[in-house]
Write an enzyme that holds these catalytic residues in place. Structure first.
Site, PDB file in Angstrom:
ATOM      1  N   SER A   1       4.507  -6.849  -1.241  1.00 13.86           N
ATOM      2  CA  SER A   1       4.272  -6.893   0.478  1.00 13.86           C
ATOM      3  C   SER A   1       4.898  -8.130   0.933  1.00 13.86           C
ATOM      4  O   SER A   1       4.690  -9.415   0.381  1.00 13.86           O
ATOM      5  CB  SER A   1       2.930  -6.807   0.728  1.00 13.86           C
ATOM      6  OG  SER A   1       2.541  -5.785   1.502  1.00 13.86           O
TER       7      SER A   1
ATOM      8  N   THR B   1       0.901  -1.241   0.011  1.00 18.56           N
ATOM      9  CA  THR B   1       0.027   0.184   0.010  1.00 18.56           C
ATOM     10  C   THR B   1       0.797   1.364   0.010  1.00 18.56           C
ATOM     11  O   THR B   1       0.701   2.131  -0.748  1.00 18.56           O
ATOM     12  CB  THR B   1      -0.851   0.097   1.183  1.00 18.56           C
ATOM     13  OG1 THR B   1      -1.710  -1.101   1.163  1.00 18.56           O
ATOM     14  CG2 THR B   1      -1.794   1.223   1.365  1.00 18.56           C
TER      15      THR B   1
ATOM     16  N   GLN C   1       0.945  -9.840  -5.700  1.00 21.05           N
ATOM     17  CA  GLN C   1       0.350 -11.274  -6.065  1.00 21.05           C
ATOM     18  C   GLN C   1       0.963 -12.055  -6.832  1.00 21.05           C
ATOM     19  O   GLN C   1       0.763 -13.254  -7.252  1.00 21.05           O
ATOM     20  CB  GLN C   1      -1.136 -11.455  -6.374  1.00 21.05           C
ATOM     21  CG  GLN C   1      -2.249 -10.457  -5.543  1.00 21.05           C
ATOM     22  CD  GLN C   1      -2.422 -11.147  -4.293  1.00 21.05           C
ATOM     23  OE1 GLN C   1      -2.186 -12.309  -4.129  1.00 21.05           O
ATOM     24  NE2 GLN C   1      -2.728 -10.460  -3.173  1.00 21.05           N
TER      25      GLN C   1
ATOM     26  N   CYS D   1      -9.545  -6.888   1.539  1.00 20.61           N
ATOM     27  CA  CYS D   1      -9.698  -5.293   1.757  1.00 20.61           C
ATOM     28  C   CYS D   1     -11.222  -4.901   1.474  1.00 20.61           C
ATOM     29  O   CYS D   1     -11.928  -3.980   2.196  1.00 20.61           O
ATOM     30  CB  CYS D   1      -8.683  -4.452   0.939  1.00 20.61           C
ATOM     31  SG  CYS D   1      -7.323  -5.511   0.759  1.00 20.61           S
TER      32      CYS D   1
HETATM   33  N1  PMP Z   1      -1.710  -4.993  -3.992  1.00 22.48           N
HETATM   34  C1  PMP Z   1      -2.323  -5.808  -4.145  1.00 22.48           C
HETATM   35  C2  PMP Z   1      -2.292  -6.605  -5.405  1.00 22.48           C
HETATM   36  C3  PMP Z   1      -2.715  -6.580  -3.016  1.00 22.48           C
HETATM   37  O1  PMP Z   1      -3.420  -7.745  -3.171  1.00 22.48           O
HETATM   38  C4  PMP Z   1      -2.625  -6.138  -1.661  1.00 22.48           C
HETATM   39  C5  PMP Z   1      -2.952  -6.789  -0.367  1.00 22.48           C
HETATM   40  N2  PMP Z   1      -4.331  -7.076  -0.689  1.00 22.48           N
HETATM   41  C6  PMP Z   1      -1.848  -4.875  -1.476  1.00 22.48           C
HETATM   42  C7  PMP Z   1      -1.575  -4.215  -2.704  1.00 22.48           C
HETATM   43  C8  PMP Z   1      -1.857  -4.218  -0.341  1.00 22.48           C
HETATM   44  O2  PMP Z   1      -0.720  -4.833   0.514  1.00 22.48           O
HETATM   45  P1  PMP Z   1      -0.687  -4.244   2.049  1.00 22.48           P
HETATM   46  O3  PMP Z   1      -1.878  -4.462   2.542  1.00 22.48           O
HETATM   47  O4  PMP Z   1       0.266  -5.459   2.619  1.00 22.48           O
HETATM   48  O5  PMP Z   1       0.032  -2.955   1.755  1.00 22.48           O
END
Ligand code: PMP
Length: 421
Positions: A226, A75, A206, A361
């Site tokens: 991440s 993020t 991913q 999310c």
């Molecule tokens: N990008 C993608 C494609 C994700 O799947 C995710 C997590 N669901 C994120 C960004 C965000 O990752 P994080 O919550 O670890 O910052």
């Protein structure tokens, strides 16, 4: 029910920490607790551990260690890539930048872009086909003299659809070269004005478990991911930034990470991230995945295919939204017509099986997934969706258990809903 018996099929939301990663991190919570910015022994020890992780990660992404920026996750990496680039361009006097992205990005891409739109940045959201895949030709057609960034994700988190990122990266590179040639033909006086940059960013969150993420071979200028999606720790991630890309910090204060991301480094997290990346081996430069990535792919795809085959055979009126031929190996995204995804999720949870209704999310919100809507899926069908994401520790017995409990769950829920089998 003990946590041990619970069957987990939500690896797109997060993965369990690998034992090796936990072992690597252990000393850095207490014994080796130093701040890498400190000049004394404790600080130098911490810095050495961070440097080792940085080098390992740079090797995996086929870039320089200085091009790795540690963040709190994807993020933050996405926000830094997008807002940091626009901030940097504005500081140089570029007033009207344009960003091209896709309609199926994660919210940590879409929301920063929407914020920037309110501040006068033009944004183009490229559509996807029925399989949820971006057409590179649409990206090529959208690039114009105002475009400064193209951001397209590597693998969609909801459906698992694999995007043609290498092709898009290549065409962005070509467009940049064309722009440069044009700039060279300008009169010298005009050339004092700097050339407008054009970069390619991918959210590879991913993809890292399974696909080649080499920055050079894939024409990536910026890339985010991440730690917790690759059997590493939560709260740590990376933005890879090619040395040529100009970026301004969006979080200031401590001057860490080359002044691009202030804040004391998360040493245990970074060490864990380095260990998680090490488990993924060293991918070939020519776009090939590593031996370890291939092994991950084979094992999860085998289970995923078993699940898909079993579900389609034993349950009528099911739509598979994952394009199996062009998708991450662990994703199986279904719509069970006539049944709310939340009802299926709760029933499976009660049976000791953890799945998601889409992206982790987005669950909890009543709006239909923007990804499924962009694929042309009707709102009511989008609400019927359930996502299984298989991980490296799942077993055939666990798939068999789903295939045993899911058909009666769907039958029971359908008896309470208007659509009959
Ligand atoms: N990008 C993608 C494609 C994700 O799947 C995710 C997590 N669901 C994120 C960004 C965000 O990752 P994080 O919550 O670890 O910052």
């Amino acid at each position: 029910m003990t946590a041990k018996k619970y069957i987990y099929f939500d690896h797109s939301a997060t993965t369990p920490l690998d034992r090796e990663v936990l072992k690597a991190m252990a000393p850095f919570w207490q014994a080796d607790f130093g701040n890498p910015a400190s000049l004394h022994l404790r600080g130098r020890q911490a810095l050495e551990a961070v440097d080792i992780a940085r080098e390992r990660i740079a090797e995996f992404f086929n870039c320089q260690p200085g091009e790795i920026i540690f963040t709190s996750g994807a993020t933050e990496a996405n926000n830094l890539a997008i807002k940091g680039l626009v901030k940097n361009l504005r500081a140089q006097g570029w007033a009207d930048p344009e960003i091209i992205t896709s309609a199926i990005e994660h919210d940590s891409i879409l929301e920063p872009i929407r914020e920037l739109e309110k501040e006068g940045v033009n944004a183009v959201f490229a559509p996807v086909n029925g399989n949820g895949i971006v057409d590179p030709a649409a990206i090529r057609a959208a690039i114009n003299e105002r475009t400064v960034l193209v951001s397209v994700m590597y693998v969609n988190s909801e459906t698992g659809a694999l995007q043609p990122v290498r092709e898009i990266g290549k065409l962005v590179r070509k467009a940049r070269e064309k722009r440069h040639k044009l700039w060279l033909t300008r009169p010298l006086a005009d050339r004092e004005k700097k050339e407008r940059p054009l970069w390619f960013h991918t959210d590879a969150t991913q993809a890292v478990n399974f696909f080649n993420c080499g920055a050079q071979g894939n024409f990536f200028d910026l890339l985010s991911f991440s730690g917790h999606k690759i059997y590493g720790p939560k709260g740590v991630g990376v933005l890879y930034k090619n040395a040529k890309v100009g970026l301004s910090a969006i979080q200031t204060g401590g001057h860490q990470e080359g002044n691009l991301r202030s804040g004391t480094l998360n040493v245990p997290g970074i060490v864990g991230l380095g260990a998680a990346i090490r488990l993924l081996g060293q991918a070939g430069k020519m776009g090939e995945p590593s031996r370890e990535q291939k092994k991950n792919t084979l094992s999860v795809a085998k289970l995923r295919d078993l699940l898909v085959k079993g579900v389609l055979k034993s349950i009528p009126n099911v739509i598979l939204n994952t394009p199996l031929g062009q998708a991450a190996p662990g994703h199986a995204h279904f719509s069970f017509l006539g049944v709310e995804g939340e009802s299926t999720l709760i029933a499976l949870d009660l049976a000791g099986i953890g799945v998601s209704t889409g992206s982790a999310c987005a669950s909890g919100s009543l709006t239909a997934s923007h990804v499924l809507l962009a694929m042309g899926i009707k709102t009511e069908v989008a609400h019927n969706s359930v996502r299984f994401t298989i991980g490296k520790l799942n077993t055939r017995e666990e798939i068999n258990k789903v295939l045993q409990v899911l058909p009666p769950i769907i039958s029971r829920l359908r008896r309470m809903s208007p659509i009959k089998e």
